[in-house]
Scaffold this active site. Structure first.
Site, mmCIF file in Angstrom:
data_model
loop_
_atom_site.group_PDB
_atom_site.id
_atom_site.type_symbol
_atom_site.label_atom_id
_atom_site.label_comp_id
_atom_site.label_asym_id
_atom_site.label_seq_id
_atom_site.Cartn_x
_atom_site.Cartn_y
_atom_site.Cartn_z
ATOM 1 C CE LYS A 22 -8.637 -53.499 -5.447
ATOM 2 N NZ LYS A 22 -8.775 -52.955 -4.235
ATOM 3 C CG ASN A 23 -9.814 -50.741 -6.312
ATOM 4 O OD1 ASN A 23 -10.323 -51.149 -5.915
ATOM 5 N ND2 ASN A 23 -9.286 -49.654 -6.191
ATOM 6 N NE ARG A 92 -12.987 -48.492 4.573
ATOM 7 C CZ ARG A 92 -12.902 -47.813 4.067
ATOM 8 N NH1 ARG A 92 -13.951 -47.605 2.821
ATOM 9 N NH2 ARG A 92 -14.086 -47.218 5.349
ATOM 10 C CB CYS A 116 -8.646 -51.031 6.707
ATOM 11 S SG CYS A 116 -8.278 -49.438 6.317
ATOM 12 N NE ARG A 121 -10.227 -47.073 3.119
ATOM 13 C CZ ARG A 121 -9.675 -48.030 3.058
ATOM 14 N NH1 ARG A 121 -8.667 -48.947 2.982
ATOM 15 N NH2 ARG A 121 -10.342 -48.399 1.676
ATOM 16 N N PRO A 122 -12.945 -43.721 7.909
ATOM 17 C CG PRO A 122 -12.645 -41.774 8.410
ATOM 18 C CD PRO A 122 -12.189 -42.925 7.815
ATOM 19 C CB ILE A 123 -18.349 -45.238 6.408
ATOM 20 C CG1 ILE A 123 -18.858 -45.392 7.916
ATOM 21 C CG2 ILE A 123 -17.589 -46.169 6.292
ATOM 22 C CD1 ILE A 123 -20.106 -46.415 7.673
ATOM 23 C CG ASP A 124 -17.342 -38.535 7.759
ATOM 24 O OD1 ASP A 124 -16.067 -39.882 7.665
ATOM 25 O OD2 ASP A 124 -16.778 -37.751 7.511
ATOM 26 C CG ASP A 306 -4.371 -47.463 -4.598
ATOM 27 O OD1 ASP A 306 -4.121 -47.810 -3.071
ATOM 28 O OD2 ASP A 306 -5.931 -47.677 -4.808
ATOM 29 C CB ILE A 328 -5.315 -40.070 -0.316
ATOM 30 C CG1 ILE A 328 -4.582 -39.592 -1.552
ATOM 31 C CG2 ILE A 328 -6.278 -41.210 0.004
ATOM 32 C CD1 ILE A 328 -5.671 -38.585 -2.120
ATOM 33 N NE ARG A 398 -8.171 -56.816 -0.300
ATOM 34 C CZ ARG A 398 -7.567 -54.934 -0.101
ATOM 35 N NH1 ARG A 398 -6.902 -54.971 0.844
ATOM 36 N NH2 ARG A 398 -8.232 -54.602 -0.447
#
Ligand code: EPU
Length: 417
Positions: A22-23, A92, A116, A121-124, A306, A328, A398
Site C-alpha cells: 500500500k505504502n 491521511r 489522526c 501528523r504535522p506536515i511542516d 507499523d 516514531i 485500509r
C-alpha cells in the site's frame, strides 16, 4: 460497518502470497499526475486507501482503469488543482499528492490533514521542502494554498527527521525542477526505493535513495511506463504474527525477506524458526513463545512502527516481559486498551509499553482503533480461548486485502459480516 468474528485456538498452517505494498502504491499513484500519458501499475492491492487515491486522481482529471491488481492511469489532461476536504479526509496520506500536483500544474489547493489516530501528523517538513524548491505556500481557514513562484528550482534540502511522506513529496517535485536537488536525511524505506525506481523508469535522474542522501537532476518531462509495486513488508509481518501467536507454520511467498530483517531478528529471538529464500519466507512457531527483552521502533532499517502492534500482540502469551519503545508516533498505543480486553497484561507509560506474557487470553468484544492496532486485535483473537467480536473493521480494510479469507485458508475459525 462490518464485524469480524474469530474463535481462537486453531494453529495456522499453509502458504500465502503477499500483496503489493500500500505504502508504495500510494506515492506511485500520486506521481502519475506528473506523467502526460498512460502509466500502468501492477501489483496494486485492493484496499480502501487505494480507492481513495483513485478518487483523487479522477477528480484531478485523470482517466483511471482498474483490472484486478493492475491500475492504469492516463494523466494527459489534468483539469483541477484543488482537492476538496471530503477527498483529503478519505486517507491521511493524500498529502502525498501535493508535490506531484504542484509540479504538474504550478498550483495546488488542499486541506491540511491535521491529526489522526496515531497522534498529531504535522506536515511542516513537507511544506519546508516544497518552499525550498520555490513554492509559495500560505494557509487560510485550514486550506493550503500553494503556487510555484516562478519555476521549481533544485535546492539542498535538509530534513530534521527522515519523514517518509515528505521525502516522497520532495523527490517527486524535484524530478522536474530546474537543476539539482539534494535531499539530506531522506527516508530510506523500501517504498522510497520503489518510488525512485518508478520515477527513474519514467526518465527521472535520481541516485542515492538507499543511503538517505538523494540526488535528483531535474528533467523536463517524465514518460509513460509500466511498473510493478514491491510487496508489502507490513502485511508479511502481520501474517508472521498470526502464525507465531497460534503456534503455527506459514510460508509467505512473493516477499523480499531483506525488507524484513529487523522483524525476522525479533521473531527469531521469540523462538520462531525462520528460513528465507529469494522471494519467500518460512516461519515455524515454537511451542512456547519467548519474551524478547526490547523492541524499539525506528526509521528504516530499524524495526518498523507499523509492525509493532501485531508483534506486541504476538508476544501476549510469551514466557516473560518484553519492553516496546515507540520512537516514531506519539500516540500509537490506543489499541493496548483493546488488547487488555482479552486479559492481556500490558502497562503503558509514554512511548514505552511493557508486555507481561500470560498463559491464556480469552475471547472479547473489541474495536479497531486504527489500521495496525486493528490487526493486533485479530492476532490476539486468534490466540484466545473462545470467540471474539471485532468492530470498526473499516480500519483494517485500509491496509489488508482479504485478511479474513486468507486467515480462513490458513485454518482460522474466522468470518466477517
Ligand atoms: N513528521 C513531522 N513533520 C512532518 C512529517 C512527519 O514532524 O512534516 C513526523 C511524524 O509526526 C512522525 C515522523 O515524522 O513522528 C514520521 O512520519 P512520516 O512522515 O515518516 O510518516 P508518514 O509519511 O506520514 C508513512 C506511512 C505510515 C508509517 C510511517 C512511518 C504511508 C502512506 N504511510 O507515514 O504508514 O507508519 O510512514 O514509517 O507511507 C500504515 O501503513 O499503517 C502507516 C501509518
Amino acid at each position: 460497518m462490518g464485524i469480524i468474528t474469530v474463535t481462537g485456538g486453531n494453529k495456522l498452517s499453509g502458504e500465502l502470497n503477499v500483496h503489493g505494498a500500500k505504502n508504495s502504491a500510494l506515492p506511485i499513484l500520486a506521481a502519475t499526475v506528473l506523467i502526460k500519458g498512460e502509466t500502468v501499475i501492477h501489483n496494486c492491492p485492493k484496499l480502501s486507501d487505494i480507492n481513495a487515491a483513485i478518487n483523487i486522481l479522477r477528480h484531478l482529471g485523470c482517466i483511471v482503469k482498474r483490472d484486478g491488481h493492475t491500475i492504469t492511469v492516463n494523466s494527459k489532461n489534468i483539469t483541477e488543482s484543488f482537492i476538496p476536504d471530503s477527498l483529503m479526509r478519505e486517507m491521511r496520506s493524500s498529502i502525498i499528492f501535493l508535490g506531484a500536483l504542484i509540479a504538474r500544474t504550478g498550483n495546488a489547493k488542499l486541506s491540511s490533514p491535521g491529526g489522526c489516530e496515531l497522534g498529531p501528523r504535522p506536515i511542516d517538513i513537507h511544506i519546508a521542502a516544497l518552499k525550498n524548491l520555490g513554492v509559495d505556500i500560505t494557509e487560510e481557514g485550514g486550506l493550503l494554498n500553494c503556487k510555484v513562484k516562478n519555476k521549481l528550482k533544485g535546492k539542498i534540502i535538509n530534513f530534521p527527521v527522515p519523514s517518509v511522506g515528505a521525502t516522497e513529496n520532495a523527490l517527486i517535485a524535484a524530478t522536474v525542477a530546474e537543476g539539482k536537488t539534494v535531499i539530506h536525511n531522506a527516508a530510506r524505506e523500501p517504498e522510497i526505493s520503489d518510488l525512485a525506481n518508478f520515477l527513474r523508469m519514467a526518465g527521472a535522474k535520481i541516485t542515492g535513495e538507499n543511503i538517505g542522501i538523494i540526488e535528483v537532476e531535474g528533467v523536463k518531462r517524465l514518460n509513460s511506463l509500466e511498473h510493478r509495486v514491491i510487496s508489502d513488508r507490513i502485511e508479511a509481518a502481520t501474517y508472521m504474527s498470526c502464525a507465531a501467536a497460534t503456534g503455527g507454520e506459514i510460508y509467505l511467498k512473493k516477499i523480499n525477506p531483506d525488507f524484513l530483517l529487523p522483524v525476522i531478528e525479533v521473531f527469531n529471538k521469540s523462538g520462531c524458526e525462520i528460513v528465507t529464500g529469494v522471494n519467500g519466507l518460512w516461519l515455524k512457531a515454537p511451542k512456547q513463545i519467548k519474551s524478547v527483552e526490547t523492541v524499539k521502533t525506528y526509521y528504516y532499517p530499524g524495526f518498523p512502527t507499523d509492525a509493532a502492534p501485531t508483534t506486541l500482540a504476538m508476544l501476549l502469551k510469551s514466557n516473560g516481559a518484553t519492553v516496546f519503545v515507540e520512537n516514531i508516533f506519539q500516540n500509537r498505543y490506543k489499541y493496548v486498551d483493546e488488547l487488555k480486553r482479552f486479559g492481556a497484561n500490558i502497562s503503558v507509560e509514554g512511548k514505552v509499553a511493557i508486555v507481561f506474557g500470560k498463559e491464556k487470553l480469552y475471547g472479547a468484544k473489541v474495536e479497531c482503533t486504527d489500521l495496525r492496532g486493528g490487526a493486533a486485535t485479530v492476532v490476539a483473537a486468534l490466540s484466545s480461548v473462545g470467540t471474539s467480536f471485532i468492530n470498526k473493521i473499516y480500519h483494517i480494510d485500509r491496509g489488508y486485502e482479504n485478511l479474513v479469507e486468507n486467515l480462513k485458508n490458513l485454518g482460522a475459525d474466522i468470518s466477517r459480516k
